[in-house]
Design a protein around this motif. Structure first.
Motif, PDB file in Angstrom:
ATOM      1  N   ALA A 126      -2.735  22.701  -4.763  1.00 11.67           N
ATOM      2  CA  ALA A 126      -1.371  22.665  -4.231  1.00 11.67           C
ATOM      3  C   ALA A 126      -1.263  21.650  -3.098  1.00 11.67           C
ATOM      4  O   ALA A 126      -0.279  20.913  -3.011  1.00 11.67           O
ATOM      5  N   GLU A 127      -2.275  21.588  -2.242  1.00 13.94           N
ATOM      6  CA  GLU A 127      -2.277  20.600  -1.164  1.00 13.94           C
ATOM      7  C   GLU A 127      -2.339  19.184  -1.733  1.00 13.94           C
ATOM      8  O   GLU A 127      -1.671  18.278  -1.248  1.00 13.94           O
ATOM      9  N   PHE A 128      -3.154  18.982  -2.774  1.00 12.04           N
ATOM     10  CA  PHE A 128      -3.274  17.680  -3.418  1.00 12.04           C
ATOM     11  C   PHE A 128      -1.931  17.242  -3.999  1.00 12.04           C
ATOM     12  O   PHE A 128      -1.495  16.100  -3.806  1.00 12.04           O
ATOM     13  N   VAL A 129      -1.260  18.147  -4.700  1.00  7.64           N
ATOM     14  CA  VAL A 129       0.036  17.827  -5.301  1.00  7.64           C
ATOM     15  C   VAL A 129       1.061  17.513  -4.206  1.00  7.64           C
ATOM     16  O   VAL A 129       1.843  16.570  -4.331  1.00  7.64           O
ATOM     17  N   GLU A 130       1.022  18.265  -3.124  1.00  8.16           N
ATOM     18  CA  GLU A 130       1.936  18.004  -2.013  1.00  8.16           C
ATOM     19  C   GLU A 130       1.681  16.628  -1.411  1.00  8.16           C
ATOM     20  O   GLU A 130       2.609  15.890  -1.099  1.00  8.16           O
ATOM     21  N   GLU A 131       0.415  16.260  -1.269  1.00  8.98           N
ATOM     22  CA  GLU A 131       0.070  14.938  -0.731  1.00  8.98           C
ATOM     23  C   GLU A 131       0.533  13.831  -1.675  1.00  8.98           C
ATOM     24  O   GLU A 131       1.041  12.798  -1.234  1.00  8.98           O
ATOM     25  N   LEU A 132       0.389  14.053  -2.992  1.00 10.20           N
ATOM     26  CA  LEU A 132       0.887  13.079  -3.967  1.00 10.20           C
ATOM     27  C   LEU A 132       2.402  12.907  -3.848  1.00 10.20           C
ATOM     28  O   LEU A 132       2.917  11.784  -3.914  1.00 10.20           O
ATOM     29  N   LYS A 133       3.110  14.019  -3.663  1.00  9.09           N
ATOM     30  CA  LYS A 133       4.564  13.940  -3.516  1.00  9.09           C
ATOM     31  C   LYS A 133       4.932  13.154  -2.262  1.00  9.09           C
ATOM     32  O   LYS A 133       5.837  12.322  -2.292  1.00  9.09           O
ATOM     33  N   ASP A 137       6.975   9.711  -2.270  1.00 10.22           N
ATOM     34  CA  ASP A 137       8.198   9.591  -1.472  1.00 10.22           C
ATOM     35  C   ASP A 137       8.105   8.415  -0.506  1.00 10.22           C
ATOM     36  O   ASP A 137       9.052   7.646  -0.344  1.00 10.22           O
ATOM     37  N   ARG A 138       6.951   8.278   0.147  1.00 10.85           N
ATOM     38  CA  ARG A 138       6.755   7.176   1.098  1.00 10.85           C
ATOM     39  C   ARG A 138       6.855   5.840   0.365  1.00 10.85           C
ATOM     40  O   ARG A 138       7.497   4.895   0.842  1.00 10.85           O
ATOM     41  N   MET A 145      13.490   0.233   1.427  1.00  5.51           N
ATOM     42  CA  MET A 145      13.692  -0.511   2.667  1.00  5.51           C
ATOM     43  C   MET A 145      13.381  -1.994   2.468  1.00  5.51           C
ATOM     44  O   MET A 145      14.086  -2.855   2.993  1.00  5.51           O
ATOM     45  N   ALA A 146      12.339  -2.320   1.713  1.00  3.52           N
ATOM     46  CA  ALA A 146      12.003  -3.727   1.457  1.00  3.52           C
ATOM     47  C   ALA A 146      13.125  -4.409   0.676  1.00  3.52           C
ATOM     48  O   ALA A 146      13.498  -5.545   0.976  1.00  3.52           O
ATOM     49  N   LYS A 147      13.656  -3.708  -0.318  1.00  8.87           N
ATOM     50  CA  LYS A 147      14.748  -4.259  -1.107  1.00  8.87           C
ATOM     51  C   LYS A 147      15.988  -4.461  -0.224  1.00  8.87           C
ATOM     52  O   LYS A 147      16.663  -5.489  -0.307  1.00  8.87           O
TER      53      LYS A 147
END
Length: 159
Positions: A126-133, A137-138, A145-147
Motif C-alpha cells: 500500500a505504501e509502494f502504491v501510494e508512492e507511485l501515485k 502526480d508530481r 507547468m513546463a507546458k
C-alpha cells in the motif's frame, strides 16, 4: 347443507388471520402503509409473521437477550471457534491427546506468524502504491507547468 360452516371465510378459527373481511383489511392496510410510510408496514408484516404476539411477549423476548443484531453481545461465532481451537477456552477445547495439542499449537503459531507477515507485506505494498501515485502526480504536474511556461503563460492576475 349449511354452506356457512364449510365456507373458508365463515369463521376465523381455521385461519391464522381471521375471516376474509379482516384479511382483506389487513392487506389493504399493509399496502397503504407501504405507500405512505413503509416502516410501519414492515413492522406490521413482521408482527403478523411472528404470529401476532402480545406486547408483553415481545418485551420478554427483547429482554431475554435471545437475539442479537450487528452490535450483539460477545464475540462472533467465528471468534469463539478460533479461541476454542487455540485452547484458550476451558470446556471441550482440548482433544486429550498431548501430541495433537502440540501439533495444533505449533500450526496455529505458524499461521499467526504467516498472517502477520502477510499484513506487513500488504502495508508495504500500500505504501509502494501510494508512492507511485505521488510520483505520477508530481510528473503530471511538472509536465503541466513546463507546458504552461513554454507557452508563455504564467500566473496572471486579473483585477
Amino acid at each position: 347443507m349449511n354452506t356457512s360452516s364449510t365456507s373458508p371465510w365463515s369463521c376465523g378459527a381455521s385461519h391464522r388471520s381471521g375471516p376474509f373481511p379482516k384479511r382483506s383489511l389487513e392487506i389493504g392496510a399493509i399496502v397503504v402503509g407501504f405507500i405512505y410510510w413503509w416502516p410501519i408496514a414492515v413492522a406490521y408484516v413482521a408482527w403478523k409473521i411472528a404470529g401476532y404476539p402480545a406486547l408483553s411477549q415481545m418485551k420478554e423476548f427483547a429482554n431475554s437477550g435471545s437475539f442479537s443484531f450487528a452490535g450483539g453481545s460477545g464475540p462472533s461465532r467465528f471468534a469463539r471457534a478460533f479461541e476454542a481451537a487455540k485452547g484458550s477456552t476451558g470446556a471441550g477445547a482440548t482433544s486429550g491427546n498431548w501430541a495433537f495439542e502440540e501439533y495444533r499449537r505449533a500450526e496455529l503459531e505458524r499461521l499467526e506468524a504467516r498472517r502477520r507477515a502477510l499484513q506487513e507485506e500488504s502495508r508495504a505494498f500500500a505504501e509502494f502504491v501510494e508512492e507511485l501515485k505521488r510520483a505520477k502526480d508530481r510528473e503530471q504536474f511538472d509536465a503541466f507547468m513546463a507546458k504552461r511556461r513554454s507557452e508563455g503563460g504564467g500566473p496572471t492576475l486579473n483585477a
